[in-house]
Design a protein around this motif. Structure first.
Motif, mmCIF file in Angstrom:
data_model
loop_
_atom_site.group_PDB
_atom_site.id
_atom_site.type_symbol
_atom_site.label_atom_id
_atom_site.label_comp_id
_atom_site.label_asym_id
_atom_site.label_seq_id
_atom_site.Cartn_x
_atom_site.Cartn_y
_atom_site.Cartn_z
ATOM 1 N N MET A 358 -9.103 9.256 -31.821
ATOM 2 C CA MET A 358 -7.716 8.816 -31.723
ATOM 3 C C MET A 358 -7.505 7.480 -32.423
ATOM 4 S SD MET A 358 -6.539 9.810 -27.846
ATOM 5 C CE MET A 358 -4.839 9.371 -28.205
ATOM 6 N N LEU A 359 -8.566 6.662 -32.450
ATOM 7 C CA LEU A 359 -8.474 5.361 -33.110
ATOM 8 C C LEU A 359 -8.798 5.453 -34.601
ATOM 9 C CD1 LEU A 359 -10.248 3.158 -30.394
ATOM 10 C CD2 LEU A 359 -7.794 3.260 -30.902
ATOM 11 N N ASN A 360 -9.027 6.708 -35.075
ATOM 12 C CA ASN A 360 -9.377 6.929 -36.490
ATOM 13 C C ASN A 360 -10.638 6.163 -36.890
ATOM 14 O OD1 ASN A 360 -7.163 8.670 -37.072
ATOM 15 N ND2 ASN A 360 -5.818 6.867 -37.222
ATOM 16 N N THR A 361 -11.556 6.069 -35.947
ATOM 17 C CA THR A 361 -12.826 5.396 -36.227
ATOM 18 C C THR A 361 -13.693 6.293 -37.093
ATOM 19 O OG1 THR A 361 -12.700 4.375 -34.042
ATOM 20 C CG2 THR A 361 -14.810 4.265 -35.172
ATOM 21 N N GLN A 362 -14.404 5.719 -38.037
ATOM 22 C CA GLN A 362 -15.264 6.507 -38.900
ATOM 23 C C GLN A 362 -16.368 7.167 -38.079
ATOM 24 O OE1 GLN A 362 -16.620 4.586 -42.466
ATOM 25 N NE2 GLN A 362 -14.706 3.468 -42.757
ATOM 26 N N PRO A 363 -16.747 8.417 -38.425
ATOM 27 C CA PRO A 363 -17.699 9.193 -37.619
ATOM 28 C C PRO A 363 -19.028 8.492 -37.349
ATOM 29 C CG PRO A 363 -16.643 10.600 -39.237
ATOM 30 C CD PRO A 363 -16.215 9.194 -39.542
ATOM 31 N N PHE A 364 -19.496 7.661 -38.297
ATOM 32 C CA PHE A 364 -20.810 7.057 -38.100
ATOM 33 C C PHE A 364 -20.817 6.128 -36.886
ATOM 34 C CE2 PHE A 364 -18.808 3.856 -40.848
ATOM 35 C CZ PHE A 364 -19.218 2.662 -40.263
ATOM 36 N N TRP A 365 -19.662 5.553 -36.542
ATOM 37 C CA TRP A 365 -19.603 4.690 -35.369
ATOM 38 C C TRP A 365 -19.784 5.492 -34.085
ATOM 39 C CZ3 TRP A 365 -20.537 -0.155 -35.206
ATOM 40 C CH2 TRP A 365 -20.200 -0.985 -36.271
ATOM 41 N N GLN A 366 -19.316 6.734 -34.073
ATOM 42 C CA GLN A 366 -19.497 7.579 -32.888
ATOM 43 C C GLN A 366 -20.980 7.823 -32.627
ATOM 44 O OE1 GLN A 366 -17.082 11.125 -32.926
ATOM 45 N NE2 GLN A 366 -15.377 10.097 -33.959
ATOM 46 N N TYR A 367 -21.737 8.086 -33.706
ATOM 47 C CA TYR A 367 -23.183 8.293 -33.553
ATOM 48 C C TYR A 367 -23.861 7.018 -33.043
ATOM 49 C CZ TYR A 367 -22.816 12.683 -36.152
ATOM 50 O OH TYR A 367 -22.498 13.956 -36.549
ATOM 51 N N ILE A 368 -23.449 5.882 -33.569
ATOM 52 C CA ILE A 368 -24.060 4.611 -33.170
ATOM 53 C C ILE A 368 -23.794 4.325 -31.696
ATOM 54 C CG2 ILE A 368 -23.956 2.101 -33.480
ATOM 55 C CD1 ILE A 368 -23.408 2.623 -36.461
ATOM 56 N N VAL A 369 -22.542 4.482 -31.275
ATOM 57 C CA VAL A 369 -22.180 4.194 -29.885
ATOM 58 C C VAL A 369 -22.896 5.139 -28.927
ATOM 59 C CG1 VAL A 369 -20.291 4.181 -28.225
ATOM 60 C CG2 VAL A 369 -19.956 3.171 -30.485
ATOM 61 N N LYS A 370 -22.889 6.454 -29.239
ATOM 62 C CA LYS A 370 -23.549 7.415 -28.356
ATOM 63 C C LYS A 370 -25.055 7.176 -28.300
ATOM 64 C CE LYS A 370 -21.674 11.234 -30.080
ATOM 65 N NZ LYS A 370 -21.300 12.667 -30.192
ATOM 66 N N GLY A 371 -25.645 6.795 -29.425
ATOM 67 C CA GLY A 371 -27.072 6.494 -29.447
ATOM 68 C C GLY A 371 -27.410 5.295 -28.588
ATOM 69 N N LEU A 372 -26.592 4.268 -28.649
ATOM 70 C CA LEU A 372 -26.832 3.065 -27.845
ATOM 71 C C LEU A 372 -26.652 3.343 -26.356
ATOM 72 C CD1 LEU A 372 -25.098 0.336 -30.061
ATOM 73 C CD2 LEU A 372 -27.553 0.701 -29.732
ATOM 74 N N ILE A 373 -25.663 4.168 -26.020
ATOM 75 C CA ILE A 373 -25.446 4.527 -24.617
ATOM 76 C C ILE A 373 -26.646 5.311 -24.078
ATOM 77 C CG2 ILE A 373 -24.068 5.988 -23.069
ATOM 78 C CD1 ILE A 373 -21.610 5.170 -24.629
ATOM 79 N N LEU A 374 -27.167 6.241 -24.890
ATOM 80 C CA LEU A 374 -28.346 7.011 -24.487
ATOM 81 C C LEU A 374 -29.545 6.090 -24.279
ATOM 82 C CD1 LEU A 374 -29.900 9.623 -24.013
ATOM 83 C CD2 LEU A 374 -30.189 9.825 -26.490
#
Length: 388
Positions: A358-374
């Motif tokens: 929804m924030l039009n964030t680039q896809p690579f940031w989603q991988y980074i955030v999910k990886g850090l949360i894991l």
């Protein structure tokens, strides 16, 4: 002998459940914070009824995969093939429906049977041939994806028939949504009361009755609110209903059956489980078969929702499922985990994807955030064990 070990297993599981619940409550608080951030940054659009309905529909695929994966992780094993399995089975469903003009019912039945077969295949190599689950399912990830590319010739298979699209795109009428809420509350009362009776049976400490009443009240308010929000948009989505059914069934299986106690016993100490008379190989085979079945269901829902079968379907879905389980409190060492926790983790993963999109964030940031949360979730698990 086996009965004594199962009694000990129940007591050990009860001790672990306190830690597991505290982790899940922490994650629920974190989820509320994440929702608050996305609500502010999207100008309130994140909490719109349309977006919340879409969020739950998107979550249903990962949630169903996580339900199967959490049992594999409780065993102390892993399954890296479910993403490719989802893609392959969803692709087969699309091929049967589009290329062979097969109806929705036979297409679904054949796909579910193939899911069981693929699950048995993984389980056979892990349980009876003693090949490490990491290697077996890594091989499966490559093989299943290769088969999908081969049989589809790299093409997107679309569009599906109207009867097939119903599975992933339809909604229940408003009145049915409220009936679902009432049934869910009744089932929750039964499960909570049943858990209380089991603790009394094994001489375990039981929380005051008011705690259970508060728990039921919170569940009732939460479920009713969710149904009201969904009804305000288009109704209760069928994929969410299917996910809920499997969540209830597998939660009951884990907490209130001999089969569930044996799974926790195997994950806690495989050798002790064998010595107690538990058929470890059979239990492992069954869990992997269930995992394949749930991957088939997730594949059907995804293909139906997207109205197409694609060679890229399910890419990295296994990582989302594993992350959901770990975020929800499951331990990769085995013996700990819950269906409810896995679904909370799945909601966290879906929220990140939805909010950042929804924030039009680039896809690579989603991988980074999910990886850090894991990474953070695993670190918290390790720290809690060190303190224990």
């Amino acid at each position: 002998m086996e009965g004594k070990v199962e009694t000990v297993t129940v007591k050990n599981k009860t001790k672990k459940s306190g830690i597991l619940k505290s982790k899940m409550y922490t994650m629920l608080i974190a989820l509320v914070v994440i929702w608050a951030i996305f609500t502010v940054t999207t100008g309130g659009n994140f909490l719109s009824t349309r977006n919340l309905s879409n969020l739950l529909r998107q979550m249903s695929t990962t949630g169903i995969l996580a339900i199967g994966m959490v049992f594999v992780i409780i065993l102390g094993e892993i399954d890296l093939s479910v993403g490719s399995m989802l893609g392959l089975l969803g692709g087969i469903a699309a091929i049967l429906n589009v290329w062979f003009n097969m109806g929705a019912v036979p297409t679904i039945i054949i796909t579910l049977i193939l899911g069981l077969v693929l699950g048995f295949w993984n389980g056979f190599w892990v349980a009876y041939k003693k090949v490490p689950s990491f290697i077996v399912t890594l091989a499966g990830m490559l093989v299943f994806r290769g088969i999908l590319i081969g049989i589809s010739k790299g093409n997107t298979i679309a569009p599906l028939s109207e009867s097939m699209k119903v599975v992933g795109q339809s909604y229940f009428p408003n009145v049915v949504g409220y009936v679902i809420a009432v049934v869910t509350i009744v089932i929750s009362i039964y499960l909570i009361n049943n858990s209380r009776k089991k603790k009394l049976k094994y001489g375990l400490e039981v929380a005051p009755m008011r705690n259970d009443i508060i728990k039921v009240a919170l569940i009732g308010v939460g479920v009713t609110a969710v149904v009201a929000i969904l009804n305000d948009y288009s109704g209760f989505p069928l994929p969410v209903f299917i996910m809920g059914i499997f969540a209830i069934v597998f939660s009951y299986m884990a907490s209130s059956t001999v089969f569930g106690r044996r799974i926790y016993a195997i994950g806690g100490n495989k050798e002790a489980a064998k010595l107690s008379g538990i058929n470890v190989n059979k239990q492992m085979l069954m869990i992997y078969a269930f995992n394949g079945l749930l991957a088939a269901i997730a594949g059907i829902l995804l293909t139906s929702r997207l109205n197409a079968g694609s060679v890229s379907a399910g890419t990295n879905a296994e990582l989302d499922a594993i992350a959901s389980c770990v975020i929800g409190g499951a331990s990769l060492a085995g013996g700990t985990g819950s269906v409810a926790g896995a679904l909370v983790g799945a909601l966290v993963m879906a929220t990140i994807d939805n909010g950042m999109s929804m924030l039009n964030t680039q896809p690579f940031w989603q991988y980074i955030v999910k990886g850090l949360i894991l990474l953070l979730a695993v670190w918290v698990d390790i720290r809690s064990k060190d303190k224990k």
